[in-house]
Design an enzyme around this catalytic site. Sequence first.
Site, PDB file in Angstrom:
ATOM      1  N   ASP A   1       0.784  -1.243   0.000  1.00  0.00           N
ATOM      2  CA  ASP A   1       0.000   0.000   0.000  1.00  0.00           C
ATOM      3  C   ASP A   1       0.822   1.303   0.000  1.00  0.00           C
ATOM      4  OD1 ASP A   1      -1.262  -2.265   0.948  1.00  0.00           O
ATOM      5  OD2 ASP A   1      -2.150  -1.309   2.683  1.00  0.00           O
TER       6      ASP A   1
HETATM    7  N1  DQQ Z   1      -2.072  -3.818   4.009  1.00  0.00           N
HETATM    8  C1  DQQ Z   1      -3.511  -3.945   4.018  1.00  0.00           C
HETATM    9  C2  DQQ Z   1      -3.920  -2.970   5.082  1.00  0.00           C
HETATM   10  C3  DQQ Z   1      -2.863  -3.139   6.088  1.00  0.00           C
HETATM   11  C4  DQQ Z   1      -1.629  -3.295   5.270  1.00  0.00           C
HETATM   12  C5  DQQ Z   1      -4.092  -3.644   2.667  1.00  0.00           C
HETATM   13  C6  DQQ Z   1      -0.628  -4.234   5.871  1.00  0.00           C
HETATM   14  O1  DQQ Z   1      -5.182  -3.227   5.603  1.00  0.00           O
HETATM   15  O2  DQQ Z   1      -2.781  -2.018   6.964  1.00  0.00           O
HETATM   16  O3  DQQ Z   1      -3.333  -4.180   1.617  1.00  0.00           O
HETATM   17  O4  DQQ Z   1       0.548  -4.300   5.082  1.00  0.00           O
END
Ligand code: DQQ
Length: 576
Positions: free
Chosen positions: A64
Amino acid sequence: MSQLRCIHSLIAVLFFTVILIISNNGVDAFHKVHPHLQSVSRISVSGKHRTGYHFQPPRNWINDPNGPMHYNGYYHLFYQYNPKGSVWGNIVWAHSVSKDLINWKALEPAIYPSKPFDKFGCWSGSATIIPGKGPVILYTGIVDANKTQVQCYAVPEDLSDPFLTKWIKPDEYNPIVVAGPGVNSTDFRDPTTAWFKDGHWKILVGSRRKHRGIAYLYRSRDFKKWIRAKHPIHTAAGTGMWECPDFYPVSMEGTMGLDTSVVGNHVKHVLKNSLDETRFEYYTLGTYFTNIDRYIPDNTSVDGWAGLRYDYGNFYASKSFFDPTMNRRILWGWANESDTKEDDIHKGWAGIQAIPRTLWLDPSGRQLVQWPIEELNSLRDKEVEISNLKLAKGDYVEVKGITAAQADVEVTFSFSSLNEAEAFDPSWVNAEDLCGKKGSNIQGGVGPFGILTLASNNLEEYTPVFFRIFKASNKHVVLLCSDARSSSLKSELYKPSFAGFVDVDLSTTKKLSLRSLIDHSVVESFGAGGKTNILSRVYPELAVADQAHLFVFNNGTVPIVMENLRSWCMKSAVIN
Ligand code: DQQ
């Protein structure tokens, strides 16, 4: 009797498991976790499919985009990063800065596990710039091995450092939010950028109760003491965990973006959620009732799995921010992988970020429109232009003279008549299934027509991006496909027939435009000026580097005119 009930329950459980697996976009819910591979780092990194101008660090896993922002002359991109390997794990907030959102300089990670409240991970979150004070990052801390989640804050150590290299997590007030009674503490994460209204800062935190997706609302006067509002700002049944919620206003007129705190009659609000169960996102447009702190989607916005998507391909955990230097709202999304974890380990990297996109409300008020940021044009190099090319049924014409593996292509097609459009069956509600049924080789009436990207010499491999027009009872239905099924000779990859419907009125104009950003293992396409967008991650074996070709084609009975095509070789961005 009880045996019968038992069999019924078993069948029900099996049924829902199958539904979940089918609907799960070919990947596991949450990130795939491979503890034994999390810290396996390769000495050398494979350059074969690395991108030339899409953001990616020199090695390792990324996911992300976190808290993008513009502050004191620099854009900051933080992102989820595994410093030790090319599968998900050991997550820190990596940090890069840029003057133009295209060329990036890497800094040391801004946030990494160092406190009892984030000892087991520093997950996604957002940045908020507090007027007169500077930026604050809100992120999710993982407290224990059970993945208990709390929301934490961090501030720059030295505001006079133009890069804001070091961030500190004050002990006072951290963590600022813990899941209270009735809140699912292991699905409680990804705080949004805060907005200010009536003396309070407000944020959302994504969560779920059983299968209901929830965006909890928290308020604070001082950004330190936060209190959960009585009601979530919004929830939706049957959508599962809401990851990375994003909530912001868009102007009802024009293309200018708005600061996250703007409210009023001249704006609509957008609520986007990333669905952990499908690994797709959807958004609704609606009204934010500030007096009761509730958001209600318009009745033209589907509020569920079948809702509108920013992108119908590999695009997840996106986040937008307001860029005051150009009064625009910019969207970043993570383009997750289509290859296997074995491939990721072998190549030494996984994941890229999509090209940042400017985003605004379509004049219809029914959807958003996106377009690659204009700074991308600075990478355009040698250009090839073709005008007024007639494409009869079965024509494939190569566009020569460009580096087809690293290019930017803009093309406009027109058609004289829609009379021969195929009949649309109202049961075709799923665009991806329809594209799977009616691929680029299946002859139609008006279409399929479009481009073949990353095509090998003898068309053993190609990723077609194309339109197909159908005749429904009272209108025409336009489908945009980016079909990865023929993208690679390798069989074990994720190769979906990504597609979305395009909301255009063909009675007024018989033209359709397409732009594709081709970058070795990415084909990022914008249909009809950015109304329907599809990013495909593809891994050709033959159509690589100078062995990749670009074609335009028509496989419909109605001749298509390619009115204009402009294609540029793209220079590589400087990303270290
Ligand atoms: N990636 C998820 C999120 C979390 C993060 C979404 C963890 O919900 O915070 O891809 O790497």
